[in-house]
Design an enzyme around this catalytic site. Structure first.
Site, PDB file in Angstrom:
ATOM      1  N   ILE A 122       0.824  -1.207   0.000  1.00 54.02           N
ATOM      2  CA  ILE A 122       0.000   0.000   0.000  1.00 54.02           C
ATOM      3  C   ILE A 122       0.863   1.264   0.000  1.00 54.02           C
ATOM      4  O   ILE A 122       1.969   1.266   0.544  1.00 54.02           O
ATOM      5  CB  ILE A 122      -0.972   0.004   1.205  1.00 54.02           C
ATOM      6  N   CYS A 123       0.340   2.294  -0.630  1.00 57.94           N
ATOM      7  CA  CYS A 123       0.894   3.643  -0.610  1.00 57.94           C
ATOM      8  C   CYS A 123       2.265   3.703  -1.300  1.00 57.94           C
ATOM      9  O   CYS A 123       2.362   3.451  -2.495  1.00 57.94           O
ATOM     10  CB  CYS A 123       0.938   4.148   0.832  1.00 57.94           C
ATOM     11  N   HIS A 124       3.340   4.008  -0.575  1.00 56.93           N
ATOM     12  CA  HIS A 124       4.679   4.090  -1.151  1.00 56.93           C
ATOM     13  C   HIS A 124       5.396   2.740  -1.191  1.00 56.93           C
ATOM     14  O   HIS A 124       6.498   2.635  -1.735  1.00 56.93           O
ATOM     15  CB  HIS A 124       5.536   5.087  -0.358  1.00 56.93           C
ATOM     16  N   TRP A 140       0.598   5.236  -4.167  1.00 59.03           N
ATOM     17  CA  TRP A 140       0.533   6.684  -4.001  1.00 59.03           C
ATOM     18  C   TRP A 140       0.887   7.278  -5.367  1.00 59.03           C
ATOM     19  O   TRP A 140       1.795   6.780  -6.043  1.00 59.03           O
ATOM     20  CB  TRP A 140       1.519   7.116  -2.919  1.00 59.03           C
ATOM     21  N   SER A 149      -2.721  -0.889  -3.191  1.00 60.78           N
ATOM     22  CA  SER A 149      -3.674   0.147  -2.849  1.00 60.78           C
ATOM     23  C   SER A 149      -2.938   1.478  -2.742  1.00 60.78           C
ATOM     24  O   SER A 149      -1.717   1.504  -2.624  1.00 60.78           O
ATOM     25  CB  SER A 149      -4.352  -0.214  -1.526  1.00 60.78           C
TER      26      SER A 149
END
Length: 180
Positions: free
Chosen positions: A105-107, A126, A158
């Site tokens: 998720i994200c970075h 991200w 995500s």
């Protein structure tokens, strides 16, 4: 199922660790905090220090063989540190080689880019990572959750903390199918 949660000694976004951890535990899995150093990791709420968490296993002393799946929480500093650690990158790469599911998720996809496992995969992250993902041969999409079943394993990605509910539901479903 034992699930590795790989994080750096500091810089993980706390909610991206604690919410998936709780979801995995509530679903009957055994989450295991794996880091590059023993002791504790320092989590963050964006740029502010948050809580610390005890490390269960050190990446250099364990292997993907002892886990059914991998979760990579984000935070800006966390994956940046991990992608500079050869053992952490190798640990991630081994999940792909062994066909085990991975959720990021994200970075966190920065670590996937460094492990050279996004080529010909479709994923989200991200938004600032989209050029890195494309340059590594992946296809970036702006979606709450992306499940990519092409390739050696299933990859769940995500974008951000706001997507955590959907992220947790998706990776738990994928992990259950892989275990079943």
């Amino acid at each position: 199922m034992r699930i590795a949660f790989l994080v750096a000694p500091e810089g993980v976004e706390q909610v991206e660790l604690t919410e998936p951890w709780k979801a995995a535990k509530d679903a009957g899995h055994e989450p295991v905090l794996v880091s590059t150093k023993s002791g504790e990791i320092q989590a963050f709420n964006h740029l502010d220090k948050a809580d610390t968490f005890p490390v269960d296993e050190v990446v250099g002393d364990t292997s993907a063989d002892s886990f059914g799946a991998l979760v990579l929480p984000g935070g800006v500093a966390n994956p940046d540190f991990l992608r500079m650690d050869d053992k952490a990158v190798g640990f991630v790469r081994d999940f792909f080689r062994q066909g085990r599911p991975v959720a990021a998720i994200c970075h966190a996809p920065w670590t996937l880019v460094e492990a050279d496992v996004v080529r010909d995969r479709v994923l989200t992250s991200w938004p600032s990572l989209q050029t890195d993902i494309r340059n590594a041969g992946g296809t970036w999409v702006d979606e709450q959750v992306k499940i990519c079943e092409g390739g050696p394993n299933t990859l769940v990605t995500s974008r951000k903390p706001d997507d955590l509910k959907a992220f947790c539901e998706a990776f738990l479903d994928v992990f259950a199918r892989q275990a079943g």
